[in-house]
Scaffold this active site. Structure first.
Site, PDB file in Angstrom:
ATOM      1  N   LYS A   1       0.838  -1.202   0.000  1.00  0.00           N
ATOM      2  CA  LYS A   1       0.000   0.000   0.000  1.00  0.00           C
ATOM      3  C   LYS A   1       0.876   1.256   0.000  1.00  0.00           C
ATOM      4  CE  LYS A   1      -3.467   2.353   2.775  1.00  0.00           C
ATOM      5  NZ  LYS A   1      -4.382   2.319   3.919  1.00  0.00           N
TER       6      LYS A   1
ATOM      7  N   GLU B   1      10.641  -4.653   4.309  1.00  0.00           N
ATOM      8  CA  GLU B   1      10.721  -6.071   3.929  1.00  0.00           C
ATOM      9  C   GLU B   1      10.370  -6.243   2.452  1.00  0.00           C
ATOM     10  OE1 GLU B   1       9.058  -4.858   6.518  1.00  0.00           O
ATOM     11  OE2 GLU B   1       9.228  -6.160   8.291  1.00  0.00           O
TER      12      GLU B   1
ATOM     13  N   GLY C   1      -4.734  -1.794   5.053  1.00  0.00           N
ATOM     14  CA  GLY C   1      -3.920  -2.910   4.564  1.00  0.00           C
ATOM     15  C   GLY C   1      -4.554  -4.270   4.840  1.00  0.00           C
ATOM     16  N   ARG C   2      -5.005  -4.491   6.080  1.00  0.00           N
ATOM     17  CA  ARG C   2      -5.530  -5.823   6.431  1.00  0.00           C
ATOM     18  C   ARG C   2      -6.946  -6.040   5.912  1.00  0.00           C
ATOM     19  NH1 ARG C   2      -4.379  -2.584  10.538  1.00  0.00           N
ATOM     20  NH2 ARG C   2      -5.990  -1.838  11.949  1.00  0.00           N
TER      21      ARG C   2
ATOM     22  N   GLU D   1      -4.258  -6.767  15.014  1.00  0.00           N
ATOM     23  CA  GLU D   1      -3.789  -5.442  14.601  1.00  0.00           C
ATOM     24  C   GLU D   1      -4.936  -4.437  14.714  1.00  0.00           C
ATOM     25  OE1 GLU D   1      -0.353  -4.826  11.654  1.00  0.00           O
ATOM     26  OE2 GLU D   1      -2.069  -4.242  10.448  1.00  0.00           O
TER      27      GLU D   1
ATOM     28  N   HIS E   1      -3.831 -33.450  17.712  1.00  0.00           N
ATOM     29  CA  HIS E   1      -2.675 -34.259  18.107  1.00  0.00           C
ATOM     30  C   HIS E   1      -1.521 -33.381  18.567  1.00  0.00           C
ATOM     31  CE1 HIS E   1      -4.557 -37.957  16.680  1.00  0.00           C
ATOM     32  NE2 HIS E   1      -5.144 -37.147  15.806  1.00  0.00           N
TER      33      HIS E   1
ATOM     34  N   LYS F   1       9.519  -0.851  14.039  1.00  0.00           N
ATOM     35  CA  LYS F   1      10.029  -0.519  12.697  1.00  0.00           C
ATOM     36  C   LYS F   1      11.131   0.521  12.800  1.00  0.00           C
ATOM     37  CE  LYS F   1       5.832  -1.003   9.879  1.00  0.00           C
ATOM     38  NZ  LYS F   1       4.835  -0.283   9.110  1.00  0.00           N
TER      39      LYS F   1
HETATM   40  O1  F6P Z   1       2.679  -4.041   9.911  1.00  0.00           O
HETATM   41  C1  F6P Z   1       2.094  -2.830   9.649  1.00  0.00           C
HETATM   42  C2  F6P Z   1       1.544  -2.717   8.272  1.00  0.00           C
HETATM   43  O2  F6P Z   1       1.374  -1.377   8.019  1.00  0.00           O
HETATM   44  C3  F6P Z   1       0.255  -3.486   8.063  1.00  0.00           C
HETATM   45  O3  F6P Z   1      -0.845  -2.826   8.565  1.00  0.00           O
HETATM   46  C4  F6P Z   1       0.255  -3.646   6.591  1.00  0.00           C
HETATM   47  O4  F6P Z   1      -0.664  -4.600   6.176  1.00  0.00           O
HETATM   48  C5  F6P Z   1       1.688  -4.042   6.360  1.00  0.00           C
HETATM   49  O5  F6P Z   1       2.422  -3.243   7.274  1.00  0.00           O
HETATM   50  C6  F6P Z   1       2.213  -3.857   4.972  1.00  0.00           C
HETATM   51  O6  F6P Z   1       2.137  -2.522   4.572  1.00  0.00           O
HETATM   52  P1  F6P Z   1       2.290  -2.115   3.052  1.00  0.00           P
HETATM   53  O7  F6P Z   1       1.176  -2.738   2.292  1.00  0.00           O
HETATM   54  O8  F6P Z   1       2.243  -0.621   3.030  1.00  0.00           O
HETATM   55  O9  F6P Z   1       3.624  -2.634   2.569  1.00  0.00           O
END
Ligand code: F6P
Length: 527
Positions: free
Chosen positions: A189, A195, A247-248, A333, A364, A493
């Site tokens: 987003k 990452e 995002g979620r 979250e 199990h 972060k």
């Molecule tokens: O972990 C925080 C967060 O902002 C989430 O809410 C989101 O889904 C994720 O990082 C990834 O964010 P982006 O889509 O901006 O890479």
């Protein structure tokens, strides 16, 4: 309003669930909700009619219906970020106007959906054999969960999901891919997540190292088209969405592209249709017949009422093995907050710890603790009446039998006398019988709910995901928190960014605490 819940919890904590069934022959019918294709059974809980009234009164006192209407109307209910919350617009297939700041967002939403369909059809018709979605959190968990859930419907290229900054993730994924035939989707987003950007750069370098052009091999899914184009993905290869999609909550739009490529645009529309029909139910059903409201009220009863800190999500469906992880982000979250919307401290616990694993595997592993541990863990079972493997119907019958057996065992338990009788039958007597019997006692009276579905189709999955989204919303409204921000992820972060140069040895570690310095020292010795 919490006092009534606390009083009800004290009165109901030890209420016999079996006793409730004995007193009410129709309990299964009157303590369950049906909506669309789903049945939500909460009769195996301590909730009685009086408790239910108190729970519904909680929802009324929190103005759940008004908040719901405000969300669908595009009000800026995400107050700490000043944003509307309109992921529901992404599945508004009829295109009825949805207004944000006086403007109908639906033409743009439907145009993006059409662009996604063109892209998906092109990819499905192309030579690409593998699609790698690079994203994390909400830009990974939804499509990854649904790709697995709907694998019987997947007839496009193979999809992979790379999320972890651990090089193992991308290295293991790329090892099985042909650079000429692999398409990368960079899903972010913000287009700044470290990452995702690190993995995207590694993917680009992998193509270059193999002498393969990056042209036509990257697509971006992002609200930040500028950053995507600066990174090298031209705007015609960016599928965008607005900041009113959290995002979620984003798998219904461009973030779902990998799923659409896998199951095809028709299958994806069926998924959207399922979500849209749950939206309609949520908007029009009275509180006492409203399935998302009831999932939320049962959650509030167990967590804020009875104080059970966790809830186990136990899908009896191997293909839903990523659902608990998906729900962890969605629920934790969203509702893992200790400050109410107005900045005051919450007077009750925040949302629960959500965890789980598909049955029967969990049986199990950790069910021992669920049945005989000292803590009560409310369990949320889930199973389909029908599986996809028609020729292996006997497997599915066993699966259902196991699911129902677990909720029955949790409720019924086994008394000491019953355990003694079993040991006596085995020929034991005296002290040894008594000792062995005690290990075989199940306290019982442990609550669970069961969500039944006919079959896990794209449409039914859409219903289920929207159901959980609205559950989280209702729980958040009752708690008085903002379910749509996530400030709690920021500090880690920031510190990770500042620790980078310390790990690589480019900056001294002496500003850090003793533990962090010692751990960095260990890394230095071995790297
Ligand atoms: O972990 C925080 C967060 O902002 C989430 O809410 C989101 O889904 C994720 O990082 C990834 O964010 P982006 O889509 O901006 O890479």
């Amino acid at each position: 309003m919490w006092d009534d819940l606390k009083a009800a919890a004290e009165a109901g904590r030890d209420r016999s669930i079996l006793g409730l069934f004995e007193a009410d022959a129709d309990r299964a019918g009157s303590f369950s909700v049906t909506a669309l294709d789903l049945l939500f059974d909460y009769s195996k809980t301590q909730i009685d009619a009086g408790t239910r009234d108190i729970l519904i009164a909680l929802a009324q006192a929190a103005d759940v219906e008004a908040r719901r209407d405000a969300m669908f109307a595009g009000s800026k209910i995400n107050e700490t970020e000043g944003r509307a919350v309109l992921h529901t617009a992404l599945r508004n297939l009829d295109g009825d106007p949805v207004m944000v700041d006086g403007q109908d967002v639906m033409p743009e939403v439907l145009d993006t959906l059409a662009r996604m369909e063109t892209v998906a059809n092109d990819v499905r018709a192309s030579d690409f054999t593998d699609v790698v979605n690079i994203g994390i959190g909400g830009s990974d968990l939804g499509p990854a969960m649904a790709y697995l859930a709907l694998s019987p419907y997947c007839d496009g290229p193979r999809c992979h999901f790379v999320s972890n900054v651990d090089a193992a993730d991308i290295a293991d994924t790329l090892r099985g891919c042909d650079p000429e035939k692999t398409l990368f989707i960079v899903a972010s987003k913000t287009f700044t997540t470290i990452e995702t950007m690190t993995n995207a750069r590694t993917a680009r370098a992998w193509l270059q190292d193999h002498g393969v052009s990056t042209d036509g091999r990257f697509i971006a899914l992002s609200s930040n088209a500028v950053a995507a184009s600066e990174w090298g993905i031209p705007s015609e290869r960016v599928l965008g969405f607005e900041d009113w999609v959290g995002g979620r909550y984003s798998m219904w739009g461009p973030i779902g592209l990998s799923l659409m490529i896998a199951i095809g645009p028709d299958g994806f529309r069926a998924f959207l249709r399922g979500g849209q029909s749950m939206d309609r139910h949520f908007r029009v059903a009275a509180l006492h017949e409203n399935m998302p409201v009831f999932l939320a009220l049962v959650g509030i009863w167990h967590n804020q009422g009875l104080g059970h800190a966790t809830r186990a999500v136990l899908p009896y469906d191997n293909r839903l093995s990523r659902l608990p992880a998906y729900l962890q982000q969605l629920e934790m979250e969203s509702n893992g907050k200790s400050v109410a919307m107005d900045g005051t401290a919450l007077p009750v616990n925040s949302g629960p710890v959500v965890w789980g694993e598909p049955g029967t595997n969990g049986q199990h592993a950790f069910y021992q603790l669920i049945h005989q541990g000292t803590r009560v863990i409310p369990c949320e079972f889930m199973v389909a009446a029908e599986g996809h493997e028609a020729d292996l119907r006997h497997h599915h019958e066993l699966l259902i039998a196991n699911c129902l057996a677990q909720s029955e065992a949790l409720m019924r338990g086994r008394s000491l006398d019953e355990a003694r009788a079993i040991m006596a039958k085995k020929g034991l007597s005296g002290d040894e019988l008594e000792r062995q019997a005690r290990h075989r006692v199940f306290p019982g009276n442990r609550p669970s709910t069961t969500l039944m579905m006919p079959k896990l189709t794209p449409e039914v999955l859409g219903q289920i995901i929207a159901l959980y989204e609205h559950r989280v919303f209702v729980e958040g409204v009752i708690l008085g928190i903002n379910s749509f921000d996530q400030w709690g992820v920021e500090l880690g972060k920031e510190l990770a960014t500042s620790l980078g140069p310390l790990v690589s040895g480019d900056a001294p570690a002496d500003s850090k605490d003793g533990s962090t310095q010692a751990l960095l020292g260990y890394v230095k010795r071995y790297s």
